[in-house]
Design an enzyme around this catalytic site. Structure first.
Site, short mmCIF file in Angstrom:
data_model
loop_
_atom_site.label_atom_id
_atom_site.label_comp_id
_atom_site.label_asym_id
_atom_site.label_seq_id
_atom_site.Cartn_x
_atom_site.Cartn_y
_atom_site.Cartn_z
N LYS A 35 20.18 67.33 -18.86
CA LYS A 35 20.77 67.41 -17.51
C LYS A 35 22.12 66.69 -17.50
O LYS A 35 22.42 65.93 -18.43
CB LYS A 35 19.82 66.76 -16.51
CG LYS A 35 19.52 65.29 -16.80
CD LYS A 35 18.31 64.79 -16.04
CE LYS A 35 18.10 63.31 -16.32
NZ LYS A 35 16.83 62.82 -15.77
N TYR A 238 47.97 45.53 -13.03
CA TYR A 238 47.78 45.37 -11.58
C TYR A 238 47.25 43.98 -11.25
O TYR A 238 46.36 43.46 -11.92
CB TYR A 238 46.76 46.38 -11.07
CG TYR A 238 47.33 47.76 -10.82
CD1 TYR A 238 48.42 47.95 -9.97
CD2 TYR A 238 46.77 48.88 -11.44
CE1 TYR A 238 48.93 49.22 -9.75
CE2 TYR A 238 47.26 50.15 -11.21
CZ TYR A 238 48.35 50.31 -10.36
OH TYR A 238 48.85 51.57 -10.14
C1 LIG Z 1 16.24 62.06 -16.77
C2 LIG Z 1 14.80 62.26 -16.99
C3 LIG Z 1 14.24 62.05 -18.26
C4 LIG Z 1 15.02 61.40 -19.38
O1 LIG Z 1 15.11 60.01 -19.12
P1 LIG Z 1 15.82 58.97 -20.09
O2 LIG Z 1 15.53 57.64 -19.46
O3 LIG Z 1 17.26 59.29 -20.09
O4 LIG Z 1 15.21 59.12 -21.43
C5 LIG Z 1 12.91 62.38 -18.44
N1 LIG Z 1 12.15 62.88 -17.42
C6 LIG Z 1 12.65 63.07 -16.19
C7 LIG Z 1 11.78 63.59 -15.12
C8 LIG Z 1 13.97 62.74 -15.92
O5 LIG Z 1 14.46 62.91 -14.68
#
Ligand SMILES: *Cc1c(COP(=O)(O)O)cnc(C)c1O
Length: 338
Positions: A35, A238
């Site tokens: 994702k 800055y």
């Molecule tokens: C994002 C997500 C993962 C992966 O999690 P990490 O902590 O990045 O390994 C797994 N399961 C779900 C439902 C998620 O939303």
């Protein structure tokens, strides 16, 4: 077009991390959360490599993210399930199925084929209540999922969620059960069930000490735009936060907080020229960052420096989470895979 900043992305490290997580998952299959464009690395590039390594389960948040992977050959699960607005696309895409989270989503998807189901075991974010699992009767469920709230901590909630989830075995038609994200894999074999879903650790994050074998995948690099001598007593950047204690050689780099190199790195980040460590000085700007190059006489306009970005250390220095550091890496980098 050549860009003045780039992300060096290490294919061998990505594959090493997936294989390590697969080993730590024991007999369970090891999937991949891709994702948010694979946490900023580029989902298509990551999926292509992991498919070749044997990964068969991919997770995205939305149908737009699923559609972007349509021609990769990957099968993807859409974590946010399916809204009414998603139905035309969701019923058309053959390579993707929803993770149903709510009674409304269950009703909407009935009659439309395979799905996964998320059940809440104590995080109270997404998922059906265990008591509502009767609603999924008759659905073609591939995987029953739940998600850990505190897997990166030694919290009593972990064991409570694990046993609540284990108690749901056999209560649905699901072919598989899946609980662990990256940190959950680090909690041990009891948490792996049939399928694990790492994201962060694939990309070099280390959420638990048990995952210390994870290798860094992402290295931001930036080109020097200008080199200048700052006389003792003058300030840099800055708000004049840094004052030269002596005449100092300074390089101005093509990277800033708009690229995800956050202001938390002001006076705390470091870059490297070969093995020479070059401290960030003054405040990180939107597009520019100053480093002290007094120790690197050879560095000049047009040269490239590597920003230190080992995620656990970079998170500690910048005050951002390892997740935010990855997912904020911007669109102005050229992404270069080794
Ligand atoms: C994002 C997500 C993962 C992966 O999690 P990490 O902590 O990045 O390994 C797994 N399961 C779900 C439902 C998620 O939303």
């Amino acid at each position: 077009m050549t860009l003045p900043s780039r992300l060096q992305l290490d294919s061998a490290a990505l594959l090493h991390n997936w294989r390590l997580l697969q080993r730590l998952s024991g007999p369970a299959a090891c999937g991949a959360a891709v994702k948010a464009d694979a946490y900023g690395l580029g989902a298509r590039e990551v999926v292509r490599r992991l498919l070749e390594a044997g990964c068969r389960d991919f997770f995205v948040a939305s149908w737009a993210e699923a559609a972007a992977l349509a021609d990769t050959g990957a099968t993807v699960s859409v974590l946010h399930g399916v809204r009414e607005e998603d139905m035309p696309l969701a019923t058309r895409l053959r390579h993707a199925r929803p993770v149903l989270n709510t009674p409304g989503q269950v009703a909407r998807w009935r009659g439309h084929g395979a799905c996964d189901v998320m059940v809440d075991t104590g995080m109270n974010r997404l998922g059906l209540a265990a008591g509502d699992l009767g609603l999924v009767e008759g659905l073609a469920i591939d995987t029953l999922l739940s998600h850990l709230a505190s897997a990166d901590e030694d919290s009593a909630l972990n064991a409570r969620q694990r046993s609540a989830f284990a108690g749901l075995a056999g209560q649905t038609s699901a072919r598989r059960m899946s609980l662990a994200n990256s940190a959950g894999i680090g909690l041990g074999a009891d948490f792996a069930f049939d399928l694990t879903r790492p994201g962060l650790a694939l990309y070099g994050g280390v959420p638990r000490a048990a995952l210390g074998g994870v290798r860094q995948v992402v290295s931001p690099q930036a080109q020097v735009l200008q080199r200048r001598r700052v006389p003792a007593g003058q300030t840099v950047g800055y708000n004049a936060l840094w004052t030269a204690p002596e005449d100092t050689e300074v390089a101005i780099l093509n990277i800033g907080y708009a690229d995800g190199y956050f202001r938390g790195f002001s006076d705390r980040g470091t870059a490297k020229a070969g093995d020479t460590i070059l401290p960030v000085i003054g405040r990180v700007s939107m597009d520019l960052t100053a480093v002290n190059v007094s120790a690197a006489a050879e560095i000049g306009e047009g040269d490239w420096l590597v920003l230190d970005f080992a995620l656990p250390e970079a998170a500690a220095r910048s005050g951002m989470s390892q997740y935010e550091l990855l997912t904020s890496l911007g669109a102005r980098f050229e992404r270069v895979w080794s």
